[in-house]
Design an enzyme around this catalytic site. Structure first.
Site, PDB file in Angstrom:
ATOM      1  N   LYS A  19       0.494  -1.725  -0.219  1.00  0.00           N
ATOM      2  CA  LYS A  19      -0.028   0.418  -0.148  1.00  0.00           C
ATOM      3  C   LYS A  19       0.926   1.047   0.242  1.00  0.00           C
ATOM      4  O   LYS A  19       0.749   2.491  -0.725  1.00  0.00           O
ATOM      5  CB  LYS A  19      -1.061  -0.123   1.536  1.00  0.00           C
ATOM      6  N   SER A 174       6.548   9.187  12.038  1.00  0.00           N
ATOM      7  CA  SER A 174       5.962   9.394  11.311  1.00  0.00           C
ATOM      8  C   SER A 174       6.221   9.125   9.778  1.00  0.00           C
ATOM      9  O   SER A 174       6.746  10.655   9.686  1.00  0.00           O
ATOM     10  CB  SER A 174       4.495  10.099  11.449  1.00  0.00           C
ATOM     11  N   GLN A 176       3.749   9.363   6.754  1.00  0.00           N
ATOM     12  CA  GLN A 176       3.295  10.250   6.455  1.00  0.00           C
ATOM     13  C   GLN A 176       3.589  12.080   6.441  1.00  0.00           C
ATOM     14  O   GLN A 176       4.018  12.496   5.383  1.00  0.00           O
ATOM     15  CB  GLN A 176       2.199  10.479   6.538  1.00  0.00           C
ATOM     16  N   ASP A 323       1.711  -0.773  12.034  1.00  0.00           N
ATOM     17  CA  ASP A 323       0.834  -1.136  11.148  1.00  0.00           C
ATOM     18  C   ASP A 323      -0.133  -2.727  11.645  1.00  0.00           C
ATOM     19  O   ASP A 323      -1.165  -3.376  11.300  1.00  0.00           O
ATOM     20  CB  ASP A 323       0.754  -1.407   9.746  1.00  0.00           C
TER      21      ASP A 323
HETATM   22  C1  S3P Z   1       2.127   5.116   6.127  1.00  0.00           C
HETATM   23  C2  S3P Z   1       2.988   5.302   7.659  1.00  0.00           C
HETATM   24  C3  S3P Z   1       1.948   5.186   8.460  1.00  0.00           C
HETATM   25  C4  S3P Z   1       1.099   3.658   8.448  1.00  0.00           C
HETATM   26  C5  S3P Z   1       0.328   3.839   7.508  1.00  0.00           C
HETATM   27  C6  S3P Z   1       1.013   4.365   6.404  1.00  0.00           C
HETATM   28  C7  S3P Z   1       2.812   5.054   5.116  1.00  0.00           C
HETATM   29  O1  S3P Z   1       1.733   6.042   9.221  1.00  0.00           O
HETATM   30  O2  S3P Z   1       0.940   3.302   9.982  1.00  0.00           O
HETATM   31  O3  S3P Z   1      -0.403   3.035   7.064  1.00  0.00           O
HETATM   32  O4  S3P Z   1       2.691   5.115   3.858  1.00  0.00           O
HETATM   33  O5  S3P Z   1       3.843   6.118   4.847  1.00  0.00           O
HETATM   34  P1  S3P Z   1       2.297   7.611  10.248  1.00  0.00           P
HETATM   35  O6  S3P Z   1       2.902   8.014   9.150  1.00  0.00           O
HETATM   36  O7  S3P Z   1       0.947   8.024  10.606  1.00  0.00           O
HETATM   37  O8  S3P Z   1       2.835   6.300  11.316  1.00  0.00           O
END
Ligand code: S3P
Length: 435
Positions: A19, A174, A176, A323
């Site tokens: 993903k 994080s 993200q 996750d």
């Molecule tokens: C993700 C980062 C994680 C993860 C999410 C996907 C990503 O979140 O939990 O399912 O693809 O960058 P966080 O950045 O909030 O930790």
């Protein structure tokens, strides 16, 4: 949907594309000057939200099964969206695209579903604002809908960089938030430096490097240089998703007489905490055919039934398995002794409050097994399991973890099976189910 108990799990299991990497493949390809073909794309609802948003920014994107053909208009060629962008259930779509929208010379408004509208966005708005972006959220918590306003008046002289480069110490690990700052940093006036308390997944860094961006890891900091353009590879092959593999890894371990192979799984070391912890618990897991593509490692994972023991974990390993905690909690419920998982307060702000979901719903299957504090999860292994009717909180990972828990116990009924389409549309194919 009812998930029936199963005796064992054997053979090869097909799982979908990653993903996180699928999202990034769409976003970065849409920013390139030349067309990109993406293979093994995850056709799940979250990644389709990213596709829809990038189309609104002007990219030409065609999906054909798990192949995607992307033609963008270059890093500096984004178009003004005609309407509000809907990130659906996807935090990754929203947070990364906030970073991309911040330097643009047009207004972008984002919304999302009822879960995403409650999730904290201040953590990404704060650094982007420090870079000079102008972003307003619905309330003091900066929840959706969120509008990004041009940081400066246009037209700009050709050598003008819309954002300031900053050094930012992230309060929580994080990927993200880090990725949002990196994307904004491509449009900044110098080197942007991001320091994380512990390393989170680094797919953005790896893929942007493959797109010719100068991006460096120096100690615990990531440094990104501004870019004129992205030079895309012709093809990106997405490895399979270790977060989706986790359910089968746990199920094959806790069921007797089981042996499975999950092929071509992404084993980037920022994602393999689940393998490390399961092995520490006593699981027999082997990696075969290790290979590299586009900077990402993948391997075939072989798992056989094993007797597990409780462990205590926390700190830097947590972002490497964040996750997978619901699946890991299921494994711990079958282990001998107690498992303590520290530092997982972040689970309270995922697609649902996952600690609450585990405390309320997993205990219906095995009463007294799961205890939570504000930030920790304690699991007492080996207690009695019964059939139960459980709520998923419309959270794909809670739905899948409950399903394997039921399959390894006396069965379970879940109220919303459809939510698995977020990350794993054909998840139920390998389980015995009744609609
Ligand atoms: C993700 C980062 C994680 C993860 C999410 C996907 C990503 O979140 O939990 O399912 O693809 O960058 P966080 O950045 O909030 O930790």
């Amino acid at each position: 949907m009812k998930i029936l108990p199963i005796e064992n799990l054997r053979g090869v299991i097909e799982i979908p594309g990653d993903k996180s990497i699928s999202h990034r493949s769409i976003i970065f390809s849409s920013l390139a000057d030349t067309p990109v073909e993406i293979e093994n794309f995850l056709n799940g609802a979250d990644c389709l939200s990213t596709v829809a948003c990038m189309k609104s920014f002007g990219a030409d994107i065609k999906i054909d099964g798990d192949k995607v053909f992307v033609k963008g208009n270059g890093l500096h060629g984004l178009r003004e969206p005609e309407n509000v962008l809907d990130a659906g259930n996807s935090g990754t779509t929203l947070r990364l695209l906030l970073g991309l929208a911040a330097p643009q010379n047009f207004i972008t408004t984002f919304t999302g579903d009822s879960s995403l509208r409650q999730r904290p966005m201040g953590r990404v708005i704060k650094p982007l604002t420090e870079m000079g972006a102008s972003i307003v959220g619905r309330n003091e918590n900066k929840n959706l809908p969120i509008t990004v306003i041009p940081a400066t008046s246009y037209p700009l002289p050709p050598t003008f960089y819309p954002l300031k480069s900053i050094t930012y110490q992230m309060p929580v690990a994080s990927a993200q938030v880090k990725s949002a700052i990196i994307l904004a940093g491509l449009y900044a006036d110098g080197i942007t430096t991001i320091i994380e308390p512990a390393p989170s997944r680094d797919h953005t860094e790896k893929m942007l490097s493959a797109f010719g961006v100068r991006i460096e890891k120096v100690g615990d900091a990531v440094k990104v240089y501004p870019a004129e353009n992205l030079t895309a590879p012709k093809k990106i092959t997405v490895p399979n998703d270790i977060s989706s593999a986790a359910y089968w890894i746990v199920l094959a371990t806790v069921l007797k007489n089981s042996a499975v192979t999950i092929k071509n799984v992404g084993v980037n070391q920022t994602r393999t905490g689940i393998l490390d912890v399961m092995k520490e618990m006593g699981a027999q897991i082997e990696l075969e055919n290790l290979r590299e593509s586009g900077g990402e490692l993948s391997a075939d994972i072989k798992v056989t039934s094993s007797k597990l023991r409780g462990v205590e974990i926390g700190g830097a390993i947590i972002p490497r398995l964040i996750d997978e905690v619901p699946a890991l909690a299921v494994a711990a419920a079958f282990a001998e002794g107690t498992t303590i998982i520290h530092d997982v307060g972040e689970l309270r702000v995922k697609e649902s409050d996952r600690l609450k979901a585990i405390a309320d719903e997993f205990n219906k299957i095995s009463a007294g097994s799961f205890e939570t504090t504000a930030t920790d999860l304690i699991i007492h292994g080996g207690l009695k399991k019964t059939y139960a009717e459980c709520k998923t909180y419309a959270d794909h990972r809670i739905a899948m973890a409950l399903s394997i828990f039921g399959a390894a116990s006396e069965g379970v009924e879940i109220d919303d099976a459809d939510c698995v389409k977020i990350s794993y549309p054909n998840f139920f194919e390998r389980l015995a189910v009744r609609f």
